[in-house]
Design an enzyme around this catalytic site. Structure first.
Site, PDB file in Angstrom:
ATOM      1  N   ASP A   1      -9.871  -5.571  -4.126  1.00  0.00           N
ATOM      2  CA  ASP A   1      -9.214  -4.577  -3.274  1.00  0.00           C
ATOM      3  C   ASP A   1      -9.883  -3.224  -3.490  1.00  0.00           C
ATOM      4  O   ASP A   1      -9.851  -2.672  -4.586  1.00  0.00           O
ATOM      5  CB  ASP A   1      -7.726  -4.514  -3.635  1.00  0.00           C
ATOM      6  CG  ASP A   1      -6.913  -3.659  -2.683  1.00  0.00           C
ATOM      7  OD1 ASP A   1      -7.494  -2.786  -2.007  1.00  0.00           O
ATOM      8  OD2 ASP A   1      -5.684  -3.847  -2.630  1.00  0.00           O
TER       9      ASP A   1
ATOM     10  N   HIS B   1      -7.770  -5.677   0.461  1.00  0.00           N
ATOM     11  CA  HIS B   1      -6.535  -4.922   0.696  1.00  0.00           C
ATOM     12  C   HIS B   1      -5.677  -5.523   1.802  1.00  0.00           C
ATOM     13  O   HIS B   1      -4.451  -5.497   1.732  1.00  0.00           O
ATOM     14  CB  HIS B   1      -6.888  -3.473   1.039  1.00  0.00           C
ATOM     15  CG  HIS B   1      -5.744  -2.519   0.911  1.00  0.00           C
ATOM     16  ND1 HIS B   1      -5.151  -2.208  -0.295  1.00  0.00           N
ATOM     17  CD2 HIS B   1      -5.073  -1.787   1.843  1.00  0.00           C
ATOM     18  CE1 HIS B   1      -4.175  -1.338  -0.110  1.00  0.00           C
ATOM     19  NE2 HIS B   1      -4.108  -1.059   1.179  1.00  0.00           N
TER      20      HIS B   1
ATOM     21  N   SER C   1       0.814  -1.200   0.000  1.00  0.00           N
ATOM     22  CA  SER C   1       0.000   0.000   0.000  1.00  0.00           C
ATOM     23  C   SER C   1       0.860   1.267   0.000  1.00  0.00           C
ATOM     24  O   SER C   1       1.585   1.514  -0.963  1.00  0.00           O
ATOM     25  CB  SER C   1      -0.955  -0.045   1.195  1.00  0.00           C
ATOM     26  OG  SER C   1      -1.936   0.949   1.114  1.00  0.00           O
TER      27      SER C   1
END
EC number: 3.1.1.-
Length: 404
Positions: free
Chosen positions: A344, A376, A168
């Site tokens: 996601d 995610h 991320s």
């Protein structure tokens, strides 16, 4: 962005529950968790060029001896996402956690901690209780924190380069730094493994999209009045929510899970539900309110701009009224492996296909791995991640390091 954001909604629900069971890892640090499972843990610190003191955690080896041809271990550096910490790579059981899997494969494992999280709350001259300590966003992480940590690892290990795995925000900072690289930094990154990669976040879904579109003005107003400060630190309230809700009765633990899925994407079938209280007790790990403002600006903008200080300050800082855009087309010299999913909601499929993949030079994309059902958080906590992601990466790095 990581599972830490679940606690934003959970903390208001936390009440004492006599049925809740407390896992000892709820109150442990990353090094303590590492040692609990029988691995060696080491702590290092490095000071950035702008004075922030960052803490690094290291697992120098696993439980078995692995011999390498040149006598030196390969080094892997793992970088957490937004509001997270080094703990993320260690919070599942050893055979399920990336840090332990790489250590047992013979790697020298290093875990980074960006400024403002649980482990990186110091500065040479500033105090965390003062607003000026918090005047930064991921811009500064990409500019100062990332190279400082990488250089420290290479200095200690005596290696010239390492393998980088980010999740991320840990991918965003690497993409951004590489986009401005003069060619020197890229040589230090053997391969870049981007889990839930982030460029544009225009098309994010779920709770964070709702917040960015409908409450961002209120958040901006609060920020303008009170100035820079700490956002969602890891404190007693978060640990209370983790213990009494996520570790409570089934109906309450299901609520905890569902709040997380509201943020990350559709319900996952690959979570170890007994570990969810541990996840929620360590995340959120804190960041700056200015960093959250920067993320909101990205949702509005639809690209990857530098922090927007307003036209007057932008002219002073950037020489133009609007913040400049990070140019991902300029990235070169580092092989990139992408791991992303249709499920996601934060590293959204539309953002990846319409923004990231249209800007990254195809010549540097070594692999483009697409999953249909990873939300995610599954890239870090998912029970299928070891076989789908971590072990294949171990194999790639091992063959590369051995010259095969």
């Amino acid at each position: 962005m990581c599972s830490s954001l679940c606690a934003l909604l959970l903390v208001i629900l936390a009440v004492h529950n006599v049925h809740a069971k407390s896992d000892p890892e709820l109150h442990m640090t990353t090094p303590q968790i590492i040692e609990r499972w029988g691995y060696p843990a080491m702590i290092y610190s490095v000071t950035t060029d702008d004075g922030y003191i960052l803490e690094l955690h290291r697992i120098p080896h696993g439980k078995t001896n692995v011999t390498w041809p040149n006598g030196k271990q390969p080094v892997v550096f793992m970088q957490h996402g937004l509001l997270c910490a080094s703990t993320d790579w260690t919070m599942n059981l050893p055979e399920q956690s990336a840090a332990f899997i790489f250590a047992d494969a013979g790697f020298d494992v290093w875990l980074g901690n960006m400024r403002g999280n649980t482990y990186s709350m110091k500065h040479k001259n500033l105090k965390a209780s003062h607003s000026d300590f918090w005047e930064w966003s991921w811009d500064e992480m990409a500019t100062y924190d990332l190279p400082a940590m990488i250089d420290k690892v290479l200095e200690v290990t005596g290696q010239e380069s390492l393998y980088y795995m980010g999740h991320s925000q840990g991918t965003l900072t690497m993409f951004s730094h590489l986009s401005k690289d003069d060619g020197i930094f890229a040589k230090k990154i053997k391969k870049f493994f981007a889990l839930a990669p982030v460029g544009s976040v225009k098309d994010i879904k779920g709770f964070l999209s709702f917040f960015a579109h409908y409450f961002s003005l209120e958040f901006d107003g609060w920020f303008d009045v009170f100035g820079a400060g700490e956002f969602l630190p890891n404190n007693w309230a978060m640990k209370l929510a983790a213990k009494d809700i996520c570790g409570g009765l089934k109906i309450e633990s299901d609520l905890c899970d569902n709040v997380c899925f509201l943020i990350a994407g559709p319900e996952s079938d690959q979570w170890n539900s007994t570990r969810v209280p541990v996840y929620a007790s360590h995340d959120p790990a804190g960041t700056a309110t200015q960093n959250i403002v920067h993320w909101i600006q990205m949702v509005r903008h639809g690209g990857v701009p530098a922090y927007d200080w307003g036209s007057k300050e932008n002219k002073k800082k950037y020489g133009q009224a609007n913040p400049p855009e990070y140019d991902f087309t300029a990235i070169k010299g580092t092989q990139i492996y992408l791991y992303w999913s249709d499920a996601d909601w934060l590293a959204d499929k539309t953002d990846i296909t319409n923004y990231l993949l249209t800007r990254l030079n195809p010549a540097i994309i070594a692999q483009n791995n697409y999953f249909t059902d990873y939300n995610h958080f599954d890239f870090v906590f998912g029970l299928r991640a070891p076989n789908d992601i971590y072990l294949p990466i171990v194999d790639i790095c091992t063959k590369d390091y051995n010259g095969k």
